[in-house]
Design a protein around this motif. Structure first.
Motif, mmCIF file in Angstrom:
data_model
loop_
_atom_site.group_PDB
_atom_site.id
_atom_site.type_symbol
_atom_site.label_atom_id
_atom_site.label_comp_id
_atom_site.label_asym_id
_atom_site.label_seq_id
_atom_site.Cartn_x
_atom_site.Cartn_y
_atom_site.Cartn_z
ATOM 1 N N GLU A 153 0.678 -1.336 0.018
ATOM 2 C CA GLU A 153 -0.202 0.001 -0.013
ATOM 3 C C GLU A 153 0.765 1.288 0.154
ATOM 4 O OE1 GLU A 153 -2.791 -0.120 3.290
ATOM 5 O OE2 GLU A 153 -3.734 -1.627 2.192
ATOM 6 N N GLY A 154 2.090 1.242 0.479
ATOM 7 C CA GLY A 154 2.962 2.296 0.653
ATOM 8 C C GLY A 154 3.909 2.555 1.541
ATOM 9 N N GLN A 155 4.646 3.502 1.624
ATOM 10 C CA GLN A 155 5.539 3.643 2.661
ATOM 11 C C GLN A 155 5.345 4.563 3.648
ATOM 12 O OE1 GLN A 155 8.398 1.537 2.364
ATOM 13 N NE2 GLN A 155 7.097 0.528 0.820
ATOM 14 N N ASN A 156 4.198 5.197 3.927
ATOM 15 C CA ASN A 156 3.963 5.962 4.743
ATOM 16 C C ASN A 156 3.670 5.499 6.275
ATOM 17 O OD1 ASN A 156 4.563 8.217 2.999
ATOM 18 N ND2 ASN A 156 2.447 8.391 2.284
ATOM 19 N N VAL A 157 3.480 4.152 6.315
ATOM 20 C CA VAL A 157 3.383 3.805 7.867
ATOM 21 C C VAL A 157 4.342 3.341 8.405
ATOM 22 C CG1 VAL A 157 1.928 2.430 9.139
ATOM 23 C CG2 VAL A 157 0.987 3.098 6.851
ATOM 24 N N PHE A 158 4.792 3.967 9.744
ATOM 25 C CA PHE A 158 6.010 3.331 10.311
ATOM 26 C C PHE A 158 5.316 3.076 11.883
ATOM 27 C CE2 PHE A 158 7.708 6.019 7.592
ATOM 28 C CZ PHE A 158 8.884 5.500 7.039
ATOM 29 N N TYR A 159 6.126 2.065 12.639
ATOM 30 C CA TYR A 159 5.203 1.740 13.953
ATOM 31 C C TYR A 159 6.089 2.338 14.908
ATOM 32 C CZ TYR A 159 3.386 -1.425 10.346
ATOM 33 O OH TYR A 159 2.955 -1.742 9.523
ATOM 34 N N SER A 160 5.260 2.449 16.367
ATOM 35 C CA SER A 160 5.992 2.434 17.569
ATOM 36 C C SER A 160 5.673 1.301 18.319
ATOM 37 C CB SER A 160 5.800 3.788 18.287
ATOM 38 O OG SER A 160 4.222 3.839 18.651
ATOM 39 N N VAL A 161 6.551 0.656 19.258
ATOM 40 C CA VAL A 161 6.385 -0.535 20.031
ATOM 41 C C VAL A 161 6.740 -0.047 21.322
ATOM 42 C CG1 VAL A 161 6.996 -2.797 20.437
ATOM 43 C CG2 VAL A 161 6.441 -2.105 17.989
ATOM 44 N N GLY A 162 6.093 -0.574 22.241
ATOM 45 C CA GLY A 162 6.452 -0.276 23.556
ATOM 46 C C GLY A 162 5.322 -0.563 24.591
ATOM 47 N N VAL A 163 5.550 -0.393 25.920
ATOM 48 C CA VAL A 163 4.800 -0.974 27.022
ATOM 49 C C VAL A 163 3.975 0.148 27.591
ATOM 50 C CG1 VAL A 163 4.494 -2.546 29.026
ATOM 51 C CG2 VAL A 163 6.107 -3.100 27.243
ATOM 52 N N HIS A 164 2.673 0.203 27.180
ATOM 53 C CA HIS A 164 2.018 1.301 27.946
ATOM 54 C C HIS A 164 1.752 1.177 29.584
ATOM 55 C CE1 HIS A 164 -1.474 4.122 28.658
ATOM 56 N NE2 HIS A 164 -1.330 4.518 27.755
ATOM 57 N N PRO A 165 2.034 2.309 30.493
ATOM 58 C CA PRO A 165 1.967 1.949 31.780
ATOM 59 C C PRO A 165 0.553 1.589 32.141
ATOM 60 C CG PRO A 165 1.973 4.143 31.237
ATOM 61 C CD PRO A 165 2.578 3.524 29.850
ATOM 62 N N MET A 166 -0.446 1.668 31.660
ATOM 63 C CA MET A 166 -1.751 1.173 32.112
ATOM 64 C C MET A 166 -2.206 -0.270 31.821
ATOM 65 S SD MET A 166 -2.960 3.607 33.731
ATOM 66 C CE MET A 166 -4.574 3.187 33.965
ATOM 67 N N LYS A 167 -1.026 -0.895 30.876
ATOM 68 C CA LYS A 167 -1.254 -2.198 30.423
ATOM 69 C C LYS A 167 -0.513 -3.160 31.369
ATOM 70 C CE LYS A 167 -2.706 -3.199 26.051
ATOM 71 N NZ LYS A 167 -2.296 -3.592 24.763
ATOM 72 N N LEU A 168 0.432 -2.436 31.895
ATOM 73 C CA LEU A 168 1.385 -3.530 32.972
ATOM 74 C C LEU A 168 0.833 -4.513 33.557
ATOM 75 C CD1 LEU A 168 3.881 -0.667 34.270
ATOM 76 C CD2 LEU A 168 4.198 -2.466 32.502
ATOM 77 N N ASN A 169 -0.135 -4.102 34.347
ATOM 78 C CA ASN A 169 -0.975 -5.213 35.141
ATOM 79 C C ASN A 169 -1.231 -6.361 34.429
ATOM 80 O OD1 ASN A 169 -1.533 -5.642 37.758
ATOM 81 N ND2 ASN A 169 -3.710 -4.867 37.540
ATOM 82 N N GLU A 170 -1.977 -6.392 33.272
ATOM 83 C CA GLU A 170 -2.380 -7.541 32.593
ATOM 84 C C GLU A 170 -1.289 -8.181 31.921
ATOM 85 O OE1 GLU A 170 -4.556 -6.191 28.785
ATOM 86 O OE2 GLU A 170 -4.893 -4.495 30.035
ATOM 87 N N LEU A 171 -0.054 -7.338 31.598
ATOM 88 C CA LEU A 171 0.991 -7.902 30.741
ATOM 89 C C LEU A 171 2.007 -8.859 31.613
ATOM 90 C CD1 LEU A 171 1.251 -5.092 28.240
ATOM 91 C CD2 LEU A 171 0.510 -7.478 27.697
ATOM 92 N N GLY A 172 2.198 -8.175 32.619
ATOM 93 C CA GLY A 172 3.300 -8.507 33.573
ATOM 94 C C GLY A 172 4.697 -8.592 33.008
ATOM 95 N N GLU A 173 5.678 -9.127 33.646
ATOM 96 C CA GLU A 173 7.104 -9.146 33.294
ATOM 97 C C GLU A 173 7.204 -9.723 31.797
ATOM 98 O OE1 GLU A 173 9.959 -8.746 35.584
ATOM 99 O OE2 GLU A 173 8.757 -7.345 36.601
#
Ligand SMILES: [Zn+2]
Length: 220
Positions: free
Chosen positions: A34-54
């Motif tokens: 589709e094109g080259q205009n989409v890039f990504y950010s990846v990280g751990v959101h502080p509000m999701k820490l609980n469900e995700l764990g270590e």
């Protein structure tokens, strides 16, 4: 240029995909067509820490290395989280170290923890750019962030003339400003129109401002 979004629109997008590797892989193939205009950010959101764990770090350690993942985040500190501030800071620091290792900027989520955020930045002596997304706080905090060389991204709050974002937009130096629509319904083009009207510049100038910052921060 849309520095932080959860749905792709016109222009260059940095799409927040949380910590999901499968998602990035799937979208990478689609977007090659589709094109080259989409890039990504990846990280751990502080509000999701609980469900995700270590275990979450096992996931992002690989994902952040993908070339199209050009930023780490959104990550940060949130006073509303059930996870204590100290643990949140440690988890943020892990991501800061990843960002430093990979020379990728950080996209920061911060709610009611700006002094802690600034302390983490100082403590880690981080040299990559830090972009506070969705800024809508007061003038004192804005000045502190600017003094510490943060970039500031503002979004949907601009549509409310009583909001801090609206009132303080003129105080953000052009060379530190980004625009975003985050997870809101509003199109990024509308946010550009609103910001242009507040600053008294045309939309093309506004695009140039954030485009230049994008090129500088992401070394494009
Ligand atoms: Zn977001």
């Amino acid at each position: 240029m849309n520095i932080h979004t959860h749905h792709v629109g016109e222009g260059i997008n940095i799409l927040d995909v949380g910590e999901g590797k499968a998602w990035v892989e799937k979208e990478k193939r689609r977007e090659l067509v589709e094109g080259q205009n989409v890039f990504y950010s990846v990280g751990v959101h502080p509000m999701k820490l609980n469900e995700l764990g270590e275990s979450v770090f096992v996931g992002i350690e690989d994902t952040v290395r993908i070339k199209k993942v050009i930023a780490i985040g959104e990550c940060g500190l949130d006073r509303r989280s059930p996870i204590c501030m100290k643990t949140q800071e440690e988890i943020l620091e892990v991501q800061v170290r990843l960002a430093e290792e990979l020379c990728k900027p950080l996209i920061i989520h911060c709610v009611k923890a700006y002094s802690e955020l600034i302390a983490v930045r100082k403590r880690t002596k981080s040299s990559v750019p830090w972009i506070v997304h969705g800024y809508n706080n007061n003038e004192r905090i804005l000045r502190q962030l600017l003094d510490c060389e943060f970039y500031i991204s503002v979004g949907a709050a601009l549509s409310d003339s009583r909001s801090n974002a609206f009132q303080l937009l003129r105080m953000i130096p052009a060379e530190r400003l980004f625009l975003e629509n985050d997870d809101k319904e509003v199109e990024i083009s509308v946010i550009y129109e609103t910001a242009s009207a507040i600053l008294g510049v045309d939309v093309e100038t506004m695009k140039e401002i954030t485009g230049n910052n994008y090129n500088k921060v992401f070394r494009k």
